[in-house]
Design a protein around this motif. Structure first.
Motif, PDB file in Angstrom:
ATOM      1  N   ALA A   1       4.457  11.167  13.367  1.00 43.57           N
ATOM      2  CA  ALA A   1       3.438  11.856  12.162  1.00 43.57           C
ATOM      3  C   ALA A   1       3.234  11.439  11.684  1.00 43.57           C
ATOM      4  O   ALA A   1       2.251  11.803  10.543  1.00 43.57           O
ATOM      5  CB  ALA A   1       5.230  12.278  11.373  1.00 43.57           C
ATOM      6  N   ASP A   2       2.939   9.941  12.352  1.00 41.04           N
ATOM      7  CA  ASP A   2       2.081   8.377  10.481  1.00 41.04           C
ATOM      8  C   ASP A   2       0.676   8.433  11.343  1.00 41.04           C
ATOM      9  O   ASP A   2      -0.123   7.750  10.375  1.00 41.04           O
ATOM     10  CB  ASP A   2       2.532   7.295  11.386  1.00 41.04           C
ATOM     11  CG  ASP A   2       2.298   6.654  12.453  1.00 41.04           C
ATOM     12  OD1 ASP A   2       3.090   7.668  13.585  1.00 41.04           O
ATOM     13  OD2 ASP A   2       2.060   5.905  12.580  1.00 41.04           O
TER      14      ASP A   2
ATOM     15  N   PRO B   1      -5.059  -4.165   6.158  1.00 40.17           N
ATOM     16  CA  PRO B   1      -5.707  -2.744   5.339  1.00 40.17           C
ATOM     17  C   PRO B   1      -5.040  -1.654   4.061  1.00 40.17           C
ATOM     18  O   PRO B   1      -3.136  -1.983   4.227  1.00 40.17           O
ATOM     19  CB  PRO B   1      -6.218  -1.854   6.646  1.00 40.17           C
ATOM     20  CG  PRO B   1      -4.795  -2.253   7.428  1.00 40.17           C
ATOM     21  CD  PRO B   1      -5.062  -3.873   7.295  1.00 40.17           C
ATOM     22  N   LEU B   2      -5.303  -0.876   3.808  1.00 40.58           N
ATOM     23  CA  LEU B   2      -4.684   0.206   3.538  1.00 40.58           C
ATOM     24  C   LEU B   2      -3.206   1.001   4.145  1.00 40.58           C
ATOM     25  O   LEU B   2      -2.424   1.689   3.847  1.00 40.58           O
ATOM     26  CB  LEU B   2      -5.376   0.983   2.055  1.00 40.58           C
ATOM     27  CG  LEU B   2      -5.898   0.421   0.997  1.00 40.58           C
ATOM     28  CD1 LEU B   2      -6.146   0.800   0.175  1.00 40.58           C
ATOM     29  CD2 LEU B   2      -5.265  -0.946   0.447  1.00 40.58           C
ATOM     30  N   ARG B   3      -4.067   1.493   5.395  1.00 42.53           N
ATOM     31  CA  ARG B   3      -3.412   2.109   6.357  1.00 42.53           C
ATOM     32  C   ARG B   3      -3.355   1.224   7.745  1.00 42.53           C
ATOM     33  O   ARG B   3      -4.038   0.393   8.279  1.00 42.53           O
ATOM     34  CB  ARG B   3      -4.184   3.474   6.468  1.00 42.53           C
ATOM     35  CG  ARG B   3      -4.095   4.302   5.402  1.00 42.53           C
ATOM     36  CD  ARG B   3      -4.669   5.429   5.641  1.00 42.53           C
ATOM     37  NE  ARG B   3      -4.657   6.427   4.258  1.00 42.53           N
ATOM     38  CZ  ARG B   3      -5.251   7.010   3.774  1.00 42.53           C
ATOM     39  NH1 ARG B   3      -6.538   5.624   3.913  1.00 42.53           N
ATOM     40  NH2 ARG B   3      -5.583   7.450   2.981  1.00 42.53           N
ATOM     41  N   ASN B   4      -2.433   1.842   8.450  1.00 45.46           N
ATOM     42  CA  ASN B   4      -2.094   1.261  10.024  1.00 45.46           C
ATOM     43  C   ASN B   4      -3.149   0.779  10.356  1.00 45.46           C
ATOM     44  O   ASN B   4      -3.512   2.334  10.606  1.00 45.46           O
ATOM     45  CB  ASN B   4      -0.743   0.579  10.229  1.00 45.46           C
ATOM     46  CG  ASN B   4      -0.136   0.902   9.114  1.00 45.46           C
ATOM     47  OD1 ASN B   4       0.749  -0.081   8.642  1.00 45.46           O
ATOM     48  ND2 ASN B   4       0.891   2.139   9.136  1.00 45.46           N
TER      49      ASN B   4
ATOM     50  N   GLN C   1     -14.088   3.662   6.432  1.00 48.45           N
ATOM     51  CA  GLN C   1     -13.848   4.212   5.964  1.00 48.45           C
ATOM     52  C   GLN C   1     -12.134   4.443   5.520  1.00 48.45           C
ATOM     53  O   GLN C   1     -11.675   5.213   4.488  1.00 48.45           O
ATOM     54  CB  GLN C   1     -15.313   4.865   5.611  1.00 48.45           C
ATOM     55  CG  GLN C   1     -16.716   4.887   6.003  1.00 48.45           C
ATOM     56  CD  GLN C   1     -16.719   4.348   4.645  1.00 48.45           C
ATOM     57  OE1 GLN C   1     -15.936   4.777   3.040  1.00 48.45           O
ATOM     58  NE2 GLN C   1     -17.260   3.278   4.119  1.00 48.45           N
ATOM     59  N   LEU C   2     -11.578   5.141   6.783  1.00 45.99           N
ATOM     60  CA  LEU C   2     -10.131   5.676   7.268  1.00 45.99           C
ATOM     61  C   LEU C   2      -9.128   4.929   6.570  1.00 45.99           C
ATOM     62  O   LEU C   2      -8.569   4.938   5.447  1.00 45.99           O
ATOM     63  CB  LEU C   2     -10.514   5.856   8.201  1.00 45.99           C
ATOM     64  CG  LEU C   2     -11.980   6.805   8.777  1.00 45.99           C
ATOM     65  CD1 LEU C   2     -11.335   7.151  10.381  1.00 45.99           C
ATOM     66  CD2 LEU C   2     -11.043   7.962   8.064  1.00 45.99           C
TER      67      LEU C   2
ATOM     68  N   SER D   1       0.520  -1.297  -0.386  1.00 47.70           N
ATOM     69  CA  SER D   1       0.182  -0.188  -0.316  1.00 47.70           C
ATOM     70  C   SER D   1       0.896   1.351   0.287  1.00 47.70           C
ATOM     71  O   SER D   1       2.210   1.366   1.030  1.00 47.70           O
ATOM     72  CB  SER D   1      -0.687  -0.190   1.294  1.00 47.70           C
ATOM     73  OG  SER D   1      -0.895   1.567   1.422  1.00 47.70           O
ATOM     74  N   ARG D   2       0.452   2.066  -0.624  1.00 47.39           N
ATOM     75  CA  ARG D   2       0.864   3.354  -0.755  1.00 47.39           C
ATOM     76  C   ARG D   2       1.146   4.326   0.527  1.00 47.39           C
ATOM     77  O   ARG D   2       1.569   5.072   0.400  1.00 47.39           O
ATOM     78  CB  ARG D   2       0.349   3.986  -2.131  1.00 47.39           C
ATOM     79  CG  ARG D   2       1.042   4.136  -3.476  1.00 47.39           C
ATOM     80  CD  ARG D   2       1.113   4.613  -4.669  1.00 47.39           C
ATOM     81  NE  ARG D   2      -0.122   4.966  -4.293  1.00 47.39           N
ATOM     82  CZ  ARG D   2      -1.118   5.976  -5.242  1.00 47.39           C
ATOM     83  NH1 ARG D   2      -0.989   7.135  -5.566  1.00 47.39           N
ATOM     84  NH2 ARG D   2      -2.542   6.602  -4.981  1.00 47.39           N
ATOM     85  N   THR D   3      -0.151   3.981   1.227  1.00 43.22           N
ATOM     86  CA  THR D   3      -0.427   4.530   2.212  1.00 43.22           C
ATOM     87  C   THR D   3      -0.068   4.080   3.519  1.00 43.22           C
ATOM     88  O   THR D   3      -0.328   4.257   4.451  1.00 43.22           O
ATOM     89  CB  THR D   3      -1.309   5.277   2.611  1.00 43.22           C
ATOM     90  OG1 THR D   3      -2.704   3.890   1.585  1.00 43.22           O
ATOM     91  CG2 THR D   3      -1.801   6.096   1.206  1.00 43.22           C
ATOM     92  N   GLY D   4       0.592   2.556   3.261  1.00 40.55           N
ATOM     93  CA  GLY D   4       0.990   1.359   4.503  1.00 40.55           C
ATOM     94  C   GLY D   4       2.304   2.635   5.742  1.00 40.55           C
ATOM     95  O   GLY D   4       2.082   1.888   7.016  1.00 40.55           O
ATOM     96  N   GLY D   5       1.849   4.125   5.460  1.00 41.38           N
ATOM     97  CA  GLY D   5       3.234   5.121   6.676  1.00 41.38           C
ATOM     98  C   GLY D   5       2.040   5.352   7.702  1.00 41.38           C
ATOM     99  O   GLY D   5       2.233   5.732   8.365  1.00 41.38           O
TER     100      GLY D   5
END
Lengths: 414, 414
Positions: free
Chosen positions: B184-185, B117-120, B409-410, B72-76
Motif C-alpha cells: 500500500a506504500d 528524501p521525504l518519501r522512500n 519532484q515526487l 518526514s510525515r510522508t516517510g511511509g
C-alpha cells in the motif's frame, strides 16, 4: 466391344502401375528406376501380346508398331500416338500412362476391326517428361526429335548423386549415336492425356480437343524492407514487405481475373522473414506464374505485372528484384488435325470442347516439327500429380474410342 | 556530473550483461537461469555498493531502497522506478535492463546530491516480463501486485520440460505466501525504457513521455480453398487462398495506413500450403495484430477487419475462420504523472514528445493499481529484441537525468 475395351483399359492401368505403387501413396515411377523398367517391360509384353511389334530406341523410348499394308503407296508414312511413362513422386496412375495404354488399345482395336492400315501406326511410351528424378524435362520426346546432345546432361544428377548417364546405362540403355536424325516418316502425332484441370468437369464435356498449349513465364520476386516491432512502428514509418507483396499479388491476380481466359496468373509460393506475429516482415519472396496461349498477350501482361511490382515497391518503400527464370512460348496445335478431331467427335456425337492446355506436354515439343494435336479426358475435381487423380472408366473409354476414330481417319483413309 | 553518470551507465550495462552474452549474438537472460541469477546478484552488489538497501521478495524481484528521512510525515510512502531484468533470446542489452540501471543511478545521484528524501525511493528489477522461457508473461510485476496464484503456473513448463516452480526453487526462490497483499506504500511508479520503435529518432526527439499503452488484439486467420494446377485451372474456377489472403492483408493494412496513428495493423506471419510455384495455394493461415490506444476504436477497427475477411473469403470462394486469441485493453497513464514528466522535460529544456507505447510493458499492469507513467529513450533504427539494439550513451544520460528530476519532484518536494 466398348465394354471389353473399358475392361481392358482398367486392367492395363492396374497391371502396368502395380510395381510403381508407392507406400506413401499413389504412383512413383521415376526415369530409369526399377519401377520404370518394370512398367516399360510390361508395356512391351502387352504390345507384343496384341500381335504388334515392340521395340526400344537407344535411350529407352518404347514403341509399338502396326505395319501398313505392303501394297500401300503411303506405307512409308507413320501416324504416331502415345505419351510419357514417368510420373511425379506420389503421382496418379493416369497422367502419361493413360495416353500410352489408350494408344496400344486403339491400335489393337483398329487392327482387329480393319486389318492393315494405309499408313503405319505407332504408339510411343516416352521415357520421361516430368523432370521428377533429374532436373531435366522432356528427355523422352527431346531424344525422339533428336534435340538433345550428350553434353547437355553430363552434369545432370539425381538427389542421390547418380548421373542421368549412369542411371540410363544401369537400366540397359545408352545415348543416341552422334549423327542421329529425326524420323522423317512420322506425319502426325496425336496425344491423349488427362486434362489435369477442372474445365471439362465443370462444363460437363466428355472430351477436350486441344488447339494450343499455353506459353508460360515464371518469376521470382524478392522484396527487402525492414523488420520492425509491430507495436511501436507507425504505419507510415514501415517498410513492410508482406504488405507490399499482398498488394502485388492482389493486384496482378485481380487483373488476371478481370482479363479472363485463357490468361492465368498464380502466386503459389511465398516466404516471409522473420515470420513472427509481432514483427513487421522485413523480407518477402514470392513466385509468379503467368500463362497465355498468345505470346503477345503473355508478354504484355507479364510486362505490366512487373511494372506494377516496381510501382507498389516504390509506394511501400521496399526494394524489389524480379527474376524471370522461365519463358516458354505458346505452341499452337495443327489446324488440320484439330479439325479432324472435331469431325471425329461430331461423328461420334461426343460432347466436346475446343480448349487450350495450361499444362506442358510432350506435344508442345513435337508440334514444332510434326503436325500435332491432343485429346483431353476429364480429371475428377481437376486433381492431378496426386494419388487421388481419377477419371471415370466410361470417360476413359470415350477417349480411347475418339482416338481410334482419329487414327482410323489418319491411317486408313486415303 | 553527467560525464561521470554516462560513464557509470555504460559500465553497469556492460558489467551486468557480461555473463548473459550469447555466443549466438546479443544477450540471453531467461527467468531463473544461471545468467539471470548472475545479473540479479550483480545488481544487488551494485545497489549495496552505492549505500542503498537491497532485498529480494519471495519470487526473486530485486529492490534497492533509499529510506525517507525519519522525521518526514510522508516517510511511509514510496516512489518506485525500475523495469524487468529478463530478455528475449538473443535480445539487446538495453530492453528492461536500462530501466533498472537508470533507477539505481538516479537514486544514487539523488542521495549524493540531496540526501534523504521525504518519501522512500525504490528501484525494482522485475524477475520477468517477456515470457521467453515460460509461456507466461509479467511474472515479476504480477507477483509485485499480488495478481498471480500458485495454481496458475502449476502446468507451466519451459522447452526442456522444467516447471516454473522447479526453476524458481533451483534459483533460490519460492512462491509468495497465500495471503500476500499488494504493497500500500507505493504511491507512484515511473518506468524508463528504450522506445523499441523509430518515432523519436525519425522526429529527432530526445525523450518520449508515454501517456498511454496501446491495447492489442491478435487474430489467427485460417483460409481453406482448393490446391489446383496453376496452368489448367481458369481464374474463375479457383479457390485461391493466397489471393484471398493478399486481398485481406492489402485491404486491412491499407485501411490502417489511411486511418493513421496511433492505429497499427500487422500481418507478421503467413503460412501457405502446398507452397509450390505451380500449384494454386489450397490453404493459407496468417496472423493479424491490431493496436490502438482507444478501446472503442480498437474494437471498431478489429470488427471491420474481421468483416472484411469474411467478405473477401466469400468473394474468393474460400472458407475462413478467424480466432481472436489476444484481447488486451489500452491502458492510460496517470495524468498528473504525465504532467509532472512534461514539466521536468520543459525545465531541463529536453526536446520531448508525448506519445503512446505500442509495445507492452510492466507499467500497463501496474497502472491499473498505482499511478504510473513512462519515459522512453530513442532506439537506433527502431531496433529491439535484437543484438543490434542500441541507444547513444548521451541519450541514455538524458533519460537518467530526466528520471532523476522526476524522482526529485515526487520524493523530495512536499
Amino acid at each position: 466391344m466398348s465394354g471389353d475395351l473399358q475392361h481392358e483399359i482398367v486392367r492395363l492401368l492396374d497391371a502396368v502401375g502395380k510395381k510403381a505403387e508407392d507406400p506413401m501413396g499413389g504412383i512413383t515411377r521415376l526415369l530409369y528406376t526399377a519401377e520404370w523398367v518394370d512398367s516399360q517391360m510390361k508395356l512391351k509384353d502387352e504390345i507384343e501380346g496384341y500381335g504388334l511389334r515392340a521395340y526400344f530406341d537407344a535411350i529407352g523410348n518404347l514403341y509399338g508398331r502396326l505395319e501398313a499394308d505392303a501394297s500401300s503407296r503411303t506405307g512409308g508414312e507413320t501416324i504416331l500416338t502415345g505419351s510419357h511413362v514417368d510420373t511425379v513422386r506420389n503421382g496418379g496412375k493416369y497422367d502419361g500412362m493413360f495416353g500410352i495404354i489408350a494408344g496400344i488399345l486403339a491400335i489393337r482395336y483398329l487392327k482387329e476391326k480393319y486389318g492393315k492400315p494405309l499408313r503405319n501406326i505407332e504408339v510411343v511410351s516416352f521415357a520421361e517428361e516430368e523432370g521428377s528424378r533429374f532436373p531435366f524435362v522432356f528427355w523422352g520426346s527431346k531424344n525422339f526429335l533428336g534435340l538433345v546432345k550428350q553434353e547437355e546432361v553430363e552434369n545432370v544428377f539425381d538427389h542421390d548423386g547418380i548421373s542421368l548417364a549412369v542411371a540410363m546405362h544401369r537400366a540397359g540403355f545408352g545415348f543416341q549415336k552422334e549423327n542421329h536424325e529425326r524420323r522423317a516418316d512420322v506425319k502426325a502425332f496425336v496425344e491423349i492425356h488427362v486434362e489435369q484441370g477442372n474445365v471439362l468437369e465443370r462444363e460437363q464435356k466428355k472430351i477436350g480437343i486441344v488447339n494450343s498449349i499455353a506459353g508460360q513465364r515464371r518469376f521470382s520476386v524478392e522484396l527487402t524492407g525492414t523488420a520492425n516491432h509491430a507495436g511501436t512502428t507507425p504505419m507510415e514509418y514501415r517498410q513492410d514487405t508482406l504488405f507490399a507483396a499482398s498488394k502485388m499479388i492482389a493486384g496482378i491476380l485481380g487483373n488476371a481475373k478481370l482479363q479472363g481466359r485463357p490468361l492465368v496468373a498464380t502466386a503459389g509460393f511465398i516466404e516471409v522473414k522473420p515470420n513472427i506475429v509481432n514483427v513487421v516482415p522485413g523480407n518477402t519472396n514470392f513466385s509468379l506464374d503467368i500463362r497465355h496461349t498468345d505470346s503477345g498477350i503473355l508478354k504484355q501482361f507479364s510486362d505490366e505485372s512487373v511494372q506494377l511490382i516496381y510501382e507498389i515497391a516504390k509506394e511501400c518503400d521496399v526494394a524489389a528484384t524480379v527474376d524471370m527464370w522461365m519463358n516458354e512460348s505458346p505452341v499452337p496445335m495443327d489446324d488440320k488435325l484439330v479439325a479432324c478431331l472435331e469431325n471425329v467427335c461430331k461423328k461420334m456425337n461426343l460432347d466436346y470442347k475446343i480448349m487450350h492446355s495450361g499444362a506442358g506436354h510432350d506435344s508442345q515439343l513435337i508440334a514444332k516439327h510434326i503436325p500435332t494435336a491432343m485429346l483431353f479426358v476429364p480429371s475428377k475435381d481437376g486433381i492431378s500429380h496426386n494419388p487421388s487423380e481419377f477419371t471415370e472408366p466410361e470417360l476413359l473409354t470415350d477417349g480411347v474410342l475418339a482416338l481410334v476414330e482419329a487414327l482410323y481417319q489418319l491411317a486408313y483413309v486415303k
